[in-house]
Scaffold this motif. Structure first.
Motif, PDB file in Angstrom:
ATOM      1  N   LEU A 119       0.827  -1.198   0.000  1.00  0.00           N
ATOM      2  CA  LEU A 119       0.000   0.000   0.000  1.00  0.00           C
ATOM      3  C   LEU A 119       0.866   1.255   0.000  1.00  0.00           C
ATOM      4  N   TYR A 120       1.899   1.223   0.806  1.00  0.00           N
ATOM      5  CA  TYR A 120       2.779   2.380   0.902  1.00  0.00           C
ATOM      6  C   TYR A 120       3.425   2.681  -0.446  1.00  0.00           C
ATOM      7  N   GLY A 121       3.956   1.645  -1.098  1.00  0.00           N
ATOM      8  CA  GLY A 121       4.601   1.863  -2.391  1.00  0.00           C
ATOM      9  C   GLY A 121       3.636   2.377  -3.438  1.00  0.00           C
ATOM     10  N   SER A 122       2.408   1.855  -3.407  1.00  0.00           N
ATOM     11  CA  SER A 122       1.416   2.277  -4.392  1.00  0.00           C
ATOM     12  C   SER A 122       0.977   3.721  -4.177  1.00  0.00           C
ATOM     13  N   LEU A 123       1.062   4.204  -2.939  1.00  0.00           N
ATOM     14  CA  LEU A 123       0.615   5.564  -2.612  1.00  0.00           C
ATOM     15  C   LEU A 123       1.776   6.478  -2.254  1.00  0.00           C
ATOM     16  N   ALA A 124       2.974   6.158  -2.727  1.00  0.00           N
ATOM     17  CA  ALA A 124       4.167   6.922  -2.340  1.00  0.00           C
ATOM     18  C   ALA A 124       4.053   8.398  -2.731  1.00  0.00           C
ATOM     19  N   GLY A 340      18.816 -10.510  -8.373  1.00  0.00           N
ATOM     20  CA  GLY A 340      18.471 -10.085  -9.728  1.00  0.00           C
ATOM     21  C   GLY A 340      16.978 -10.107  -9.974  1.00  0.00           C
ATOM     22  N   GLN A 341      16.313 -11.133  -9.477  1.00  0.00           N
ATOM     23  CA  GLN A 341      14.860 -11.225  -9.645  1.00  0.00           C
ATOM     24  C   GLN A 341      14.159 -10.067  -8.949  1.00  0.00           C
ATOM     25  N   ALA A 342      14.638  -9.704  -7.745  1.00  0.00           N
ATOM     26  CA  ALA A 342      14.010  -8.627  -6.988  1.00  0.00           C
ATOM     27  C   ALA A 342      14.158  -7.288  -7.701  1.00  0.00           C
ATOM     28  N   VAL A 343      15.346  -7.029  -8.249  1.00  0.00           N
ATOM     29  CA  VAL A 343      15.577  -5.765  -8.955  1.00  0.00           C
ATOM     30  C   VAL A 343      14.647  -5.652 -10.166  1.00  0.00           C
ATOM     31  N   VAL A 344      14.544  -6.714 -10.932  1.00  0.00           N
ATOM     32  CA  VAL A 344      13.686  -6.688 -12.121  1.00  0.00           C
ATOM     33  C   VAL A 344      12.222  -6.528 -11.725  1.00  0.00           C
ATOM     34  N   TRP A 345      11.801  -7.260 -10.713  1.00  0.00           N
ATOM     35  CA  TRP A 345      10.389  -7.250 -10.318  1.00  0.00           C
ATOM     36  C   TRP A 345       9.971  -5.881  -9.794  1.00  0.00           C
ATOM     37  N   TYR A 346      10.719  -5.340  -8.842  1.00  0.00           N
ATOM     38  CA  TYR A 346      10.320  -4.070  -8.241  1.00  0.00           C
ATOM     39  C   TYR A 346      10.507  -2.902  -9.205  1.00  0.00           C
ATOM     40  N   SER A 347      11.511  -2.971 -10.055  1.00  0.00           N
ATOM     41  CA  SER A 347      11.685  -1.917 -11.056  1.00  0.00           C
ATOM     42  C   SER A 347      10.502  -1.907 -12.019  1.00  0.00           C
ATOM     43  N   GLY A 348      10.108  -3.093 -12.459  1.00  0.00           N
ATOM     44  CA  GLY A 348       9.006  -3.193 -13.405  1.00  0.00           C
ATOM     45  C   GLY A 348       7.674  -2.783 -12.810  1.00  0.00           C
ATOM     46  N   GLN A 349       7.439  -3.136 -11.536  1.00  0.00           N
ATOM     47  CA  GLN A 349       6.145  -2.875 -10.925  1.00  0.00           C
ATOM     48  C   GLN A 349       6.021  -1.454 -10.387  1.00  0.00           C
ATOM     49  N   PHE A 350       7.040  -0.976  -9.668  1.00  0.00           N
ATOM     50  CA  PHE A 350       6.879   0.270  -8.930  1.00  0.00           C
ATOM     51  C   PHE A 350       7.431   1.497  -9.652  1.00  0.00           C
ATOM     52  N   TYR A 351       8.552   1.374 -10.323  1.00  0.00           N
ATOM     53  CA  TYR A 351       9.067   2.546 -11.029  1.00  0.00           C
ATOM     54  C   TYR A 351       8.119   2.980 -12.130  1.00  0.00           C
ATOM     55  N   ALA A 352       7.527   2.018 -12.796  1.00  0.00           N
ATOM     56  CA  ALA A 352       6.511   2.365 -13.803  1.00  0.00           C
ATOM     57  C   ALA A 352       5.323   3.026 -13.140  1.00  0.00           C
ATOM     58  N   LEU A 353       4.941   2.515 -11.961  1.00  0.00           N
ATOM     59  CA  LEU A 353       3.783   3.062 -11.247  1.00  0.00           C
ATOM     60  C   LEU A 353       4.047   4.479 -10.757  1.00  0.00           C
ATOM     61  N   PHE A 354       5.263   4.762 -10.274  1.00  0.00           N
ATOM     62  CA  PHE A 354       5.577   6.064  -9.717  1.00  0.00           C
ATOM     63  C   PHE A 354       5.465   7.184 -10.747  1.00  0.00           C
ATOM     64  N   PHE A 355       5.795   6.873 -12.003  1.00  0.00           N
ATOM     65  CA  PHE A 355       5.862   7.925 -13.007  1.00  0.00           C
ATOM     66  C   PHE A 355       4.655   7.938 -13.936  1.00  0.00           C
ATOM     67  N   LEU A 356       3.636   7.165 -13.625  1.00  0.00           N
ATOM     68  CA  LEU A 356       2.416   7.203 -14.433  1.00  0.00           C
ATOM     69  C   LEU A 356       1.653   8.506 -14.155  1.00  0.00           C
TER      70      LEU A 356
END
Length: 356
Positions: A119-124, A340-356
């Motif tokens: 929730l925190y990451g989605s509403l950062a 490596g999996q964590a970097v790809v997963w969180y970059s794909g999910q949250f960095y895209a979300l932050f800049f939408l």
């Protein structure tokens, strides 16, 4: 037809081909010649696997007699090699109702914990304006992300602490502790006054709550996988614990759906002002459901057996990290797989979300 006859003399038939098998006396049950074959728990040098101790009755062909000419046929490999008939039967059996309950309860509770964490990451972006408003917009957003990162930093310590606690008091009660810490921390975020109300105390308390969430999730995720693995039959641990790996994505989706639903109902302006608290407050309902489910769960049978026999680890940290044979597996998993999996997963999910 899948079993074959064998002589009672291991030297005659299996002295070289099956050196790890021992045969007991031939018996008759209801007129059928049978052999009671005892599989000893020793390493099969040919396949590198280990056979469990089993007592099985192997039918002999009618009219067969002991002697060197009664050599084992190919189907005997199903009994003597690591891919034994018994192991295959255990791995292919259907999932029991109790095992389904264990997987469902463990996965559902872990989904709720990931929901709280994400929730925190989605509403950062909104949290930055609410709790770091004393800084400029760019700096406030960076500090909001740093508070999000704080939860990740302490997760390994949560795994170590609650892993040890689980070895001492049991998996079930450790589950209850982690879900309570996560649920209560998330609920407090929903009622926490912002920077405009209490000043610098607001971001300090927020970061402390993020640390508690990270500790709880660190203990929850590994504990859930361990709990399910200890209920899984031999040959099915990977398939059973794979359900736990889906909970992170499901938790993220659940948080996004609740946020989107709340935004749609109350509108963007109200959501940015006070509506962002609703998803955090809703988590108390999930907390009640999770606690209720976990109170109905039984303790892991593997843990109960180890504790009754006094075989629980006395020094789990030194055994895990102080011995090179175990430490090298940890290092390989961390740097070769998980990082490596964590970097790809969180970059794909949250960095895209932050800049939408």
């Amino acid at each position: 037809p899948s079993f074959c006859a064998a002589s009672a003399s291991p030297e005659a038939n299996f002295g070289t081909r099956w050196p790890f098998c021992r045969f007991l006396a031939i018996k008759k049950v209801r007129g059928l010649p049978l052999e009671n074959a005892k599989f000893t728990a020793m390493r099969n040098k040919l396949s590198g696997l280990i056979l469990g101790c089993k007592h099985v009755l192997v039918p002999r062909q009618n009219g067969a007699s002991g002697g060197s000419k009664n050599r084992a046929k190919f189907p005997c490999r199903r009994l003597f090699f690591g891919d034994s008939f018994m192991a295959t039967t255990e791995a292919n059996r259907p999932m029991t109702a109790e095992e389904k309950k264990v997987i469902f309860a463990s996965s559902l509770g872990t989904v709720f914990e990931w929901y709280d964490f994400y929730l925190y990451g989605s509403l950062a972006a909104i949290i930055a304006k609410q709790f770091f408003s004393g800084l400029d917009e760019g700096s406030a957003f960076i500090f909001a992300l740093l508070a999000f990162a704080a939860g990740f930093i302490v997760r390994p310590f949560g795994a170590i602490f609650f892993g040890r606690l689980g070895d001492m008091i049991g998996r079930k009660y450790t589950f209850l502790v982690t879900i309570l810490i996560m649920g209560v921390s998330t609920f407090i975020v929903g009622i926490l006054p912002n920077y405009a109300s209490i000043g610098v105390a607001a971001p300090v308390i927020l970061i402390c709550l993020r640390l508690l969430q990270g500790l709880a999730l660190g203990g929850e995720y590994g504990g859930a996988a361990t709990y399910v693995a200890e209920h899984a039959p031999k040959g099915q641990r990977g398939a059973y614990t794979a359900w736990i790996q889906t909970t992170a994505t499901l938790g993220l989706f659940l948080s996004l759906m609740v946020i989107l639903g709340t935004r749609t109902i109350i509108g963007e302006e109200a959501f940015a002002d006070w509506g962002w608290r609703v998803p955090f407050l809703v988590s108390v309902i999930m907390l009640i459901i999770s606690v209720y489910i976990r109170l109905s769960m039984n303790e892991s049978p593997a843990f109960v057996k180890m504790k009754a026999e006094g075989k629980t680890s006395k020094a789990p940290l030194s055994e895990s990290f102080g011995q090179w044979k175990n430490l090298k597996i940890v290092i390989l998993a961390l740097f070769g797989l998980v990082m490596g999996q964590a970097v790809v997963w969180y970059s794909g999910q949250f960095y895209a979300l932050f800049f939408l």
